[in-house]
Write a protein that holds these residues in place. Structure first.
Motif, PDB file in Angstrom:
ATOM      1  N   ASP A 224      -7.566  -3.425   5.593  1.00 59.47           N
ATOM      2  CA  ASP A 224      -7.613  -2.587   4.393  1.00 59.47           C
ATOM      3  C   ASP A 224      -6.247  -2.665   3.722  1.00 59.47           C
ATOM      4  OD1 ASP A 224      -5.940  -0.858   5.881  1.00 59.47           O
ATOM      5  OD2 ASP A 224      -7.577   0.536   6.330  1.00 59.47           O
ATOM      6  N   ALA A 225      -6.013  -1.816   2.752  1.00 57.94           N
ATOM      7  CA  ALA A 225      -4.733  -1.860   2.028  1.00 57.94           C
ATOM      8  C   ALA A 225      -3.544  -1.656   2.964  1.00 57.94           C
ATOM      9  CB  ALA A 225      -4.724  -0.808   0.919  1.00 57.94           C
ATOM     10  N   SER A 226      -3.722  -0.856   4.024  1.00 60.37           N
ATOM     11  CA  SER A 226      -2.602  -0.576   4.924  1.00 60.37           C
ATOM     12  C   SER A 226      -2.263  -1.751   5.840  1.00 60.37           C
ATOM     13  CB  SER A 226      -2.891   0.673   5.769  1.00 60.37           C
ATOM     14  OG  SER A 226      -3.891   0.404   6.737  1.00 60.37           O
ATOM     15  N   THR A 227      -3.190  -2.654   6.054  1.00 56.22           N
ATOM     16  CA  THR A 227      -2.941  -3.813   6.924  1.00 56.22           C
ATOM     17  C   THR A 227      -2.860  -5.119   6.128  1.00 56.22           C
ATOM     18  OG1 THR A 227      -5.319  -3.980   7.375  1.00 56.22           O
ATOM     19  CG2 THR A 227      -3.951  -2.810   9.007  1.00 56.22           C
TER      20      THR A 227
ATOM     21  N   ASP B 186      -3.998 -20.144  -3.806  1.00 54.85           N
ATOM     22  CA  ASP B 186      -3.509 -18.950  -4.505  1.00 54.85           C
ATOM     23  C   ASP B 186      -4.664 -18.133  -5.070  1.00 54.85           C
ATOM     24  OD1 ASP B 186      -0.847 -19.529  -3.940  1.00 54.85           O
ATOM     25  OD2 ASP B 186      -0.564 -20.651  -5.810  1.00 54.85           O
ATOM     26  N   ASP B 187      -5.666 -18.816  -5.647  1.00 54.44           N
ATOM     27  CA  ASP B 187      -6.846 -18.106  -6.160  1.00 54.44           C
ATOM     28  C   ASP B 187      -7.592 -17.410  -5.025  1.00 54.44           C
ATOM     29  OD1 ASP B 187      -6.290 -18.989  -8.724  1.00 54.44           O
ATOM     30  OD2 ASP B 187      -7.822 -20.564  -8.708  1.00 54.44           O
ATOM     31  N   ASN B 188      -7.727 -18.091  -3.886  1.00 52.18           N
ATOM     32  CA  ASN B 188      -8.436 -17.501  -2.747  1.00 52.18           C
ATOM     33  C   ASN B 188      -7.686 -16.298  -2.188  1.00 52.18           C
ATOM     34  OD1 ASN B 188     -10.488 -19.354  -2.980  1.00 52.18           O
ATOM     35  ND2 ASN B 188      -9.619 -20.745  -1.472  1.00 52.18           N
ATOM     36  N   ARG B 189      -6.352 -16.383  -2.168  1.00 48.66           N
ATOM     37  CA  ARG B 189      -5.553 -15.239  -1.723  1.00 48.66           C
ATOM     38  C   ARG B 189      -5.812 -14.050  -2.629  1.00 48.66           C
ATOM     39  NH1 ARG B 189      -1.125 -12.001  -1.859  1.00 48.66           N
ATOM     40  NH2 ARG B 189       0.308 -12.033  -0.105  1.00 48.66           N
ATOM     41  N   ALA B 190      -5.780 -14.279  -3.928  1.00 52.88           N
ATOM     42  CA  ALA B 190      -6.005 -13.199  -4.892  1.00 52.88           C
ATOM     43  C   ALA B 190      -7.422 -12.635  -4.751  1.00 52.88           C
ATOM     44  CB  ALA B 190      -5.756 -13.702  -6.313  1.00 52.88           C
ATOM     45  N   LEU B 191      -8.405 -13.505  -4.565  1.00 55.45           N
ATOM     46  CA  LEU B 191      -9.782 -13.050  -4.372  1.00 55.45           C
ATOM     47  C   LEU B 191      -9.887 -12.188  -3.117  1.00 55.45           C
ATOM     48  CD1 LEU B 191     -12.835 -12.976  -4.828  1.00 55.45           C
ATOM     49  CD2 LEU B 191     -12.980 -15.224  -3.700  1.00 55.45           C
TER      50      LEU B 191
ATOM     51  N   LEU C 136     -11.011  -8.228  -2.874  1.00 55.54           N
ATOM     52  CA  LEU C 136     -12.144  -7.790  -2.055  1.00 55.54           C
ATOM     53  C   LEU C 136     -11.709  -6.732  -1.039  1.00 55.54           C
ATOM     54  CD1 LEU C 136     -13.875 -11.241  -1.446  1.00 55.54           C
ATOM     55  CD2 LEU C 136     -14.752  -9.350  -2.856  1.00 55.54           C
ATOM     56  N   VAL C 137     -10.577  -6.947  -0.397  1.00 59.76           N
ATOM     57  CA  VAL C 137     -10.078  -5.986   0.590  1.00 59.76           C
ATOM     58  C   VAL C 137      -9.785  -4.644  -0.077  1.00 59.76           C
ATOM     59  CG1 VAL C 137      -8.123  -5.434   2.113  1.00 59.76           C
ATOM     60  CG2 VAL C 137      -9.197  -7.701   2.217  1.00 59.76           C
ATOM     61  N   ARG C 138      -9.077  -4.676  -1.175  1.00 57.18           N
ATOM     62  CA  ARG C 138      -8.686  -3.425  -1.840  1.00 57.18           C
ATOM     63  C   ARG C 138      -9.900  -2.693  -2.430  1.00 57.18           C
ATOM     64  NH1 ARG C 138      -3.384  -2.830  -1.441  1.00 57.18           N
ATOM     65  NH2 ARG C 138      -2.108  -4.687  -1.162  1.00 57.18           N
ATOM     66  N   ALA C 139     -10.979  -3.443  -2.720  1.00 59.24           N
ATOM     67  CA  ALA C 139     -12.208  -2.826  -3.230  1.00 59.24           C
ATOM     68  C   ALA C 139     -13.137  -2.385  -2.093  1.00 59.24           C
ATOM     69  CB  ALA C 139     -12.940  -3.810  -4.147  1.00 59.24           C
ATOM     70  N   GLY C 140     -12.738  -2.612  -0.833  1.00 53.69           N
ATOM     71  CA  GLY C 140     -13.572  -2.236   0.301  1.00 53.69           C
ATOM     72  C   GLY C 140     -14.764  -3.149   0.492  1.00 53.69           C
ATOM     73  N   ARG C 141     -14.670  -4.402   0.009  1.00 50.67           N
ATOM     74  CA  ARG C 141     -15.778  -5.354   0.096  1.00 50.67           C
ATOM     75  C   ARG C 141     -15.460  -6.518   1.024  1.00 50.67           C
ATOM     76  NH1 ARG C 141     -16.222  -7.011  -5.589  1.00 50.67           N
ATOM     77  NH2 ARG C 141     -17.559  -8.611  -4.715  1.00 50.67           N
TER      78      ARG C 141
END
Length: 191
Positions: free
Chosen positions: A15-18, A53-58, A62-67
């Protein structure tokens, strides 16, 4: 290789914390599998590219959106492994999908699609910690039927970087369901 004391390892949800610890692990391994950043199983939509870089951003979106879900194995503050899981709608893109769809009678509640261990920690039991971490996180979320798609290595010792082996999942309480493709299988467990 690091001398691993499995008792000192902890498992935390991705999640955002990890995120920063997870990202550091990915960066130590060049984004893993040519810069995938563990996005292959999420989608092959317009958001998915073959650019690291695109995959990192994706992945971060997804992580920050909980998906995007995973059990992140930590050695202190350092992420050393992860095991990705989620519902089929979150992880629709599995290998041998056509074969899988032809033999599926009921979709699972969760899939385990990707498993990765830092090269310094391999062959030390960390994969089992990651798989158990997923099962614990699924139990905390209410449980359900879980599928995994490991290599069916017929007991032979093989190096498997992204899906684990049948023996690993058998030790975690999964049962063999059916073959999938030529070297993988479907294994299930109810949590």
């Amino acid at each position: 290789m690091v001398d691993v004391d499995l008792a000192r390892l902890t498992v935390r949800p991705l999640d955002a914390s990890t995120w920063d610890a997870y990202a550091a692990l990915m960066e130590r391994h060049n984004g893993v599998f040519g810069g995938c950043w563990c996005t292959f199983f999420h989608t092959m939509s317009a958001d998915k590219t073959y650019d690291a870089d695109d995959n990192r951003a994706l992945k971060e979106r997804l992580v920050r959106a909980g998906r995007s879900h995973a059990a992140v194995v930590m050695d202190g503050d350092e992420a050393i492994a992860w095991c990705q899981f989620g519902p089929p709608a979150e992880l629709p893109n599995i290998y041998h999908r056509k074969d899988y769809d032809a033999t599926t009678t009921q979709p699972p509640d969760y899939r385990i699609t990707c498993l990765f261990v830092d090269k310094r920690y391999r062959r030390s039991g960390v994969s089992a910690v990651a798989v158990q971490g997923v099962l614990d996180l699924i139990a905390e979320a209410g449980g359900g039927t879980v599928e995994a798609y490991p290599h069916d290595n017929a007991g032979a010792r093989v190096s498997v970087l992204y899906s684990g082996t049948r023996a690993l999942f058998e030790r975690a309480g999964f049962t063999y369901d059916r073959p999938k493709g030529t070297k993988n299988c479907v294994m299930t467990r109810v949590v």
